[in-house]
Design an enzyme around this catalytic site. Structure first.
Site, mmCIF file in Angstrom:
data_model
loop_
_atom_site.group_PDB
_atom_site.id
_atom_site.type_symbol
_atom_site.label_atom_id
_atom_site.label_comp_id
_atom_site.label_asym_id
_atom_site.label_seq_id
_atom_site.Cartn_x
_atom_site.Cartn_y
_atom_site.Cartn_z
ATOM 1 N N HIS A 1 0.831 -1.192 0.000
ATOM 2 C CA HIS A 1 0.000 0.000 0.000
ATOM 3 C C HIS A 1 0.868 1.246 0.000
ATOM 4 O O HIS A 1 2.073 1.175 0.202
ATOM 5 C CB HIS A 1 -0.965 0.019 1.192
ATOM 6 C CG HIS A 1 -0.288 0.189 2.520
ATOM 7 N ND1 HIS A 1 0.027 -0.867 3.335
ATOM 8 C CD2 HIS A 1 0.128 1.311 3.173
ATOM 9 C CE1 HIS A 1 0.617 -0.421 4.432
ATOM 10 N NE2 HIS A 1 0.689 0.893 4.353
ATOM 11 N N GLU B 1 -3.697 3.762 1.591
ATOM 12 C CA GLU B 1 -4.020 3.891 3.013
ATOM 13 C C GLU B 1 -4.196 5.370 3.338
ATOM 14 O O GLU B 1 -3.296 6.173 3.096
ATOM 15 C CB GLU B 1 -2.882 3.313 3.854
ATOM 16 C CG GLU B 1 -3.040 3.526 5.343
ATOM 17 C CD GLU B 1 -1.773 3.152 6.096
ATOM 18 O OE1 GLU B 1 -1.851 2.275 6.950
ATOM 19 O OE2 GLU B 1 -0.716 3.758 5.813
ATOM 20 N N HIS C 1 3.703 11.436 -6.267
ATOM 21 C CA HIS C 1 2.308 11.260 -6.653
ATOM 22 C C HIS C 1 2.012 9.789 -6.910
ATOM 23 O O HIS C 1 2.919 8.986 -7.095
ATOM 24 C CB HIS C 1 1.980 12.077 -7.909
ATOM 25 C CG HIS C 1 2.745 11.641 -9.118
ATOM 26 N ND1 HIS C 1 3.969 12.179 -9.436
ATOM 27 C CD2 HIS C 1 2.480 10.716 -10.072
ATOM 28 C CE1 HIS C 1 4.425 11.604 -10.533
ATOM 29 N NE2 HIS C 1 3.537 10.703 -10.939
ATOM 30 N N GLU D 1 -1.828 11.386 -10.723
ATOM 31 C CA GLU D 1 -1.642 11.445 -12.167
ATOM 32 C C GLU D 1 -2.643 10.544 -12.868
ATOM 33 O O GLU D 1 -2.865 9.405 -12.466
ATOM 34 C CB GLU D 1 -0.221 11.006 -12.514
ATOM 35 C CG GLU D 1 0.087 11.065 -13.986
ATOM 36 C CD GLU D 1 1.503 10.634 -14.307
ATOM 37 O OE1 GLU D 1 1.860 10.653 -15.500
ATOM 38 O OE2 GLU D 1 2.264 10.280 -13.393
#
Length: 122
Positions: A6, A55, A74, A116
């Site tokens: 994650h 998360e 990002h 993005e």
């Protein structure tokens, strides 16, 4: 052998962030953990297709915005219908940067993290 599990973003308003991620990207809560005293919550979001999770961490005592520096990090999302996604995000008012030459654009969430958006074939 390691595998991705994650990625974490800390958020100020958990409910606002959950609503944004579902509306903008179709991410849904897959599980959560909460402190017994209510001081923090971890909510894991998934896309329903991959095992990767985002998360979201909420801290009860945090009131000031997080310092994102120059926001050079990002997450990226592939989308099959890039034009429809762009139209939707434009209507939501969350597009923060466009790069037509590269064929991509970025949206930002309520805490100003950049996300993005990439055409599936790029």
């Amino acid at each position: 052998m390691f595998q991705f599990a994650h990625y974490n973003y800390n958020v100020l308003d958990l409910e606002k962030s959950l609503a944004f991620y579902e509306a903008a990207l179709g991410l849904k809560e897959v599980r959560r953990k909460e402190a017994p005293d209510g001081s923090w919550k971890l909510v894991y979001l998934g896309d329903g297709k991959t095992n990767f999770e985002l998360e979201l961490t909420w801290l009860r005592d945090r009131t000031e915005p997080y310092n994102l520096g120059e926001n050079e990090f990002h997450l990226a999302f592939h989308v099959a219908d890039f034009d429809a996604a762009h139209t939707k995000h434009k209507e939501m008012g969350c597009i923060c940067f466009e790069n037509p030459e590269m064929g991509i654009y970025f949206i930002n969430d309520p805490d100003h993290y950049w996300l993005e958006i990439v055409p599936k074939n790029l």
